[in-house]
Design an enzyme around this catalytic site. Structure first.
Site, short mmCIF file in Angstrom:
data_model
loop_
_atom_site.label_atom_id
_atom_site.label_comp_id
_atom_site.label_asym_id
_atom_site.label_seq_id
_atom_site.Cartn_x
_atom_site.Cartn_y
_atom_site.Cartn_z
N ASN A 68 0.82 -1.20 0.00
CA ASN A 68 0.00 0.00 0.00
C ASN A 68 0.86 1.26 0.00
OD1 ASN A 68 -2.49 -1.44 0.20
ND2 ASN A 68 -2.14 -1.71 2.39
N CYS A 77 -5.37 -8.15 -3.24
CA CYS A 77 -5.92 -6.95 -3.87
C CYS A 77 -6.58 -7.38 -5.16
CB CYS A 77 -4.83 -5.91 -4.13
SG CYS A 77 -5.41 -4.49 -5.07
N GLY A 78 -7.90 -7.36 -5.21
CA GLY A 78 -8.62 -7.86 -6.38
C GLY A 78 -8.41 -7.02 -7.62
N ASN A 79 -8.46 -5.70 -7.48
CA ASN A 79 -8.24 -4.84 -8.64
C ASN A 79 -6.80 -4.96 -9.14
OD1 ASN A 79 -10.86 -3.78 -8.65
ND2 ASN A 79 -10.32 -2.20 -7.17
N ASN A 165 -8.29 -10.19 2.94
CA ASN A 165 -8.20 -8.90 3.61
C ASN A 165 -9.41 -8.72 4.52
OD1 ASN A 165 -5.92 -8.36 2.08
ND2 ASN A 165 -6.97 -7.09 0.59
N ASN A 201 -10.81 -2.64 6.42
CA ASN A 201 -11.44 -1.95 5.30
C ASN A 201 -12.93 -1.80 5.61
OD1 ASN A 201 -9.05 -2.11 3.36
ND2 ASN A 201 -9.39 -4.28 3.81
N GLU A 219 -10.21 2.16 2.45
CA GLU A 219 -9.24 1.09 2.52
C GLU A 219 -8.20 1.32 3.61
OE1 GLU A 219 -7.43 -1.07 -0.77
OE2 GLU A 219 -8.52 0.26 -2.12
N CYS A 228 -12.27 -0.89 -4.46
CA CYS A 228 -11.46 -1.93 -3.81
C CYS A 228 -12.02 -3.27 -4.25
CB CYS A 228 -11.51 -1.76 -2.30
SG CYS A 228 -10.76 -3.14 -1.38
N GLY A 229 -11.22 -4.06 -4.93
CA GLY A 229 -11.71 -5.31 -5.50
C GLY A 229 -12.20 -6.31 -4.47
N THR A 230 -11.43 -6.51 -3.40
CA THR A 230 -11.88 -7.48 -2.39
C THR A 230 -13.11 -6.95 -1.66
OG1 THR A 230 -10.28 -6.60 -0.78
CG2 THR A 230 -9.61 -8.53 -2.07
#
Length: 327
Positions: A68, A77-79, A165, A201, A219, A228-230
């Site tokens: 980060n 981190c999904g994205n 996460n 998050n 986040e 945030c992907g997750t």
């Protein structure tokens, strides 16, 4: 230190990609954290939500580590994984791969474009745990599903889960999203506190209609981000658990950076989520960074042409969202 990198984004969640697979870079743990703090600083020329280090794996197609902007490491981190998936799949000239992450090896694949000319990847979000000890969240109970936390709010119900996460999710109304409530809660649980010793998050989720939701996320280690992907994956799961959406069906997830799609898979009490969205490259750059002084210079930069197509997706998503949030 000379480093080549790519800047890209998933749903406006932007990252710097550093390839340790085909380059001879080697970084200590301290150097990774320092690079993230220096290069991701929004007051500097690059600026990003984090750095994605792409590394060799002894058993998968590649390995991803995520740092980060504050120098802390995220377990997933999904994205960012969509960007890493694109890079590794294109490097290997294949449409699918397995990427090693901190907690699990995850399946990824190229998909049909989510919008014309927007490069799209699907990534697996897993493992999913509702055990509070996995976040950790210090409450005198094993799980928290759609319940109040009196220390935080008397009006909201929260669900806590790790994917992996840690996420704290509340389904809210438009007025609550537009208020300062999320900012105040998020800052409270991400400074020294008794509930979340490692921070968390925090997402507010607005159900728009069946198959469509809006997610806004603060986040840990970053602050409010475009997406945030997750968090979007976890939020979709929570809406399915609350009967607002259906398991095994595509849910459009709108965010301040555009939109993605999620599909929640259920096998008894076990879940995993498919996260489908853009993997857009903005530019390539070469930099010369001095870790001792915290100074870097960009020695070469080439802008790419992919963002224009994504901005069309973003514009349509925002128009839909503006209309839906009036209801």
């Amino acid at each position: 230190m000379q480093i080549n990198l790519i800047k890209g984004h998933g749903s406006g969640n932007d990252f710097l990609l550093i390839d340790e697979i085909s380059n001879s870079y080697t970084f200590s743990e301290k150097e990774r954290a320092e690079l993230a703090k220096i290069l991701c600083n929004r007051n500097s020329e690059l600026g990003a939500d984090g750095i994605l280090f792409m590394m060799k794996s002894d058993h998968a197609d590649g390995r991803m580590r995520v740092f980060n902007a504050d120098g802390s490491e995220a377990s997933m981190c999904g994205n960012g994984l969509r960007l890493v998936s694109r890079y590794i799949c294109e490097m290997l000239q294949q449409d699918a791969a397995v990427i090693e992450t901190m907690k699990k090896d995850l399946k990824v694949s190229r998909q049909a474009d989510i919008y014309p000319a927007v490069t799209t990847y699907q990534v697996e979000i897993s493992p999913v745990s509702f055990l509070l000890e996995d976040l950790p969240l210090q409450l005198n109970q094993p799980v928290l599903k759609n319940e109040k936390i009196s220390e935080l709010s008397e009006e909201l119900n929260f669900t806590a889960l790790a994917v992996p996460n840690p996420h704290l999710i509340a389904i809210v109304e438009t007025g609550q999203i537009q208020s300062n409530l999320q900012k105040e809660l998020s800052e409270k649980v991400n400074r020294p506190n008794q509930l979340f010793p490692d921070g968390v998050n925090v997402s507010f989720v607005k159900a728009l209609d069946k198959g469509n939701i809006y997610v806004r996320t603060f986040e840990r280690g970053v602050g409010f981000t475009n997406a945030c992907g997750t968090a979007m994956s976890a939020s979709t799961l929570v809406t399915c658990l609350n009967g607002l959406n259906d398991f095994e069906k595509v849910v459009n997830v709108y965010n301040n950076g555009g939109k993605v799609q999620c599909v929640v898979h259920q096998n008894n009490e076990t879940y995993h989520i498919d996260l489908i969205g853009n993997a857009t490259y903005l530019y390539t750059a070469s930099i010369d960074v001095q870790l001792e002084t915290g100074i870097y210079t960009i020695t070469a930069k080439e802008d790419l042409s992919e963002q224009a197509a994504y901005e069309k997706l973003q514009s349509e998503a925002q128009a839909f969202l503006d209309d839906a949030m009036k209801g």
